[in-house]
Write a protein that holds these residues in place. Structure first.
Motif, PDB file in Angstrom:
ATOM      1  N   ARG A 200       0.828  -1.210   0.000  1.00  0.00           N
ATOM      2  CA  ARG A 200       0.000   0.000   0.000  1.00  0.00           C
ATOM      3  C   ARG A 200       0.860   1.256   0.000  1.00  0.00           C
ATOM      4  NH1 ARG A 200      -1.410   3.769   3.186  1.00  0.00           N
ATOM      5  NH2 ARG A 200      -0.281   2.891   4.969  1.00  0.00           N
ATOM      6  N   VAL A 201       1.905   1.273   0.814  1.00  0.00           N
ATOM      7  CA  VAL A 201       2.782   2.440   0.889  1.00  0.00           C
ATOM      8  C   VAL A 201       3.431   2.714  -0.470  1.00  0.00           C
ATOM      9  CG1 VAL A 201       4.932   3.305   1.886  1.00  0.00           C
ATOM     10  CG2 VAL A 201       3.210   2.257   3.363  1.00  0.00           C
ATOM     11  N   LEU A 202       3.917   1.671  -1.116  1.00  0.00           N
ATOM     12  CA  LEU A 202       4.532   1.831  -2.437  1.00  0.00           C
ATOM     13  C   LEU A 202       3.513   2.309  -3.467  1.00  0.00           C
ATOM     14  CD1 LEU A 202       6.706  -1.401  -2.575  1.00  0.00           C
ATOM     15  CD2 LEU A 202       7.584   0.943  -2.496  1.00  0.00           C
ATOM     16  N   ALA A 203       2.343   1.700  -3.449  1.00  0.00           N
ATOM     17  CA  ALA A 203       1.311   2.060  -4.423  1.00  0.00           C
ATOM     18  C   ALA A 203       0.916   3.523  -4.283  1.00  0.00           C
ATOM     19  CB  ALA A 203       0.099   1.155  -4.259  1.00  0.00           C
ATOM     20  N   GLU A 204       0.778   4.000  -3.050  1.00  0.00           N
ATOM     21  CA  GLU A 204       0.410   5.395  -2.839  1.00  0.00           C
ATOM     22  C   GLU A 204       1.532   6.330  -3.280  1.00  0.00           C
ATOM     23  OE1 GLU A 204      -0.751   5.916   1.210  1.00  0.00           O
ATOM     24  OE2 GLU A 204      -2.659   4.831   0.948  1.00  0.00           O
ATOM     25  N   LYS A 205       2.766   5.985  -2.969  1.00  0.00           N
ATOM     26  CA  LYS A 205       3.893   6.848  -3.310  1.00  0.00           C
ATOM     27  C   LYS A 205       4.086   6.954  -4.817  1.00  0.00           C
ATOM     28  CE  LYS A 205       8.823   7.579  -2.447  1.00  0.00           C
ATOM     29  NZ  LYS A 205      10.021   7.115  -1.693  1.00  0.00           N
TER      30      LYS A 205
END
Length: 213
Positions: A200-205
């Motif tokens: 999720r963190v990667l996808a948002e960034k």
């Protein structure tokens, strides 16, 4: 500003040089305003003539140039699905095609979050049920999937990727082939996957389409 016809030809040559387009397989397209420029049927991606592309409307109607690739419904579906899509790449690359023959990891993605770069550059990649190449019904199935994605695996067929630029679509194709090779190399082992939170963190960034399994 670069010429989209030239960008398409350069991308085809790069994909062929990487071995991701065996023989005359694969097809590429770019959207220019309300037109789709797509490789003709039987085109060798290593030798695309920028002035010899087929011209279609967004509805797939053939407007000019040689007969288009029979896979044009897939391309049209991506452009109709997302107004930000400006390029589509469909290949028969070996490893991604092999993964398309396996059961999917989840409903939203045939490929699990094995590496950060898969999540960042490709994102969730659904498996679209088998249909004969060029089947318009399969393209409509893809267009109607109720969640975001920019890449898909066509069951027993191969990968198709979309992007806001041809360069982004090509990068996604290369990354999907690489993560597919890793997945096959792991075989029956149970690898560590990225957690839901890590993905999720990667996808948002990186503004990548990803959802929980």
């Amino acid at each position: 500003m670069t010429d989209p016809r030239t960008d398409l030809a350069v991308a085809g040559a790069r994909l062929a040089a990487l071995g991701l387009s065996p023989g005359s397989s694969g097809n590429l397209s770019v959207r220019v305003d309300d037109r789709i420029l797509i490789t003709p049927t039987g085109a060798d991606l290593a030798e695309i003539d920028p002035d010899g592309l087929s011209v279609l409307g967004l509805d797939g109607a053939h407007l000019d140039g040689p007969r288009p690739s029979k896979e044009f419904p897939l391309h049209s579906a991506f452009y109709r699905r997302d107004a930000g899509t400006r390029a589509v790449v469909h290949l028969h690359s070996r490893n991604a095609t092999a993964v398309s023959c396996l059961p999917p990891w989840s409903r939203r993605s045939a490929v699990p979050p094995l590496t950060p770069y898969f999540v960042m550059r490709v994102g969730q990649t659904p498996l679209v049920p088998y249909a004969p190449p060029g089947d318009a019904g399969q393209a409509e199935d893809l267009a109607r999937l109720p969640f975001p994605f920019r890449a898909a695996l066509l069951q027993n067929h191969g990968p198709v990727m979309a992007g806001p630029t041809m360069a982004r679509a090509v990068d996604a194709a290369v990354e999907l082939e690489e993560v597919s090779a890793l997945l096959l190399a792991l075989g029956e082992r149970s690898p560590r996957l990225l957690t839901d939170e890590e993905a999720r963190v990667l996808a948002e960034k990186y503004d990548a389409p990803w959802g929980e399994r």
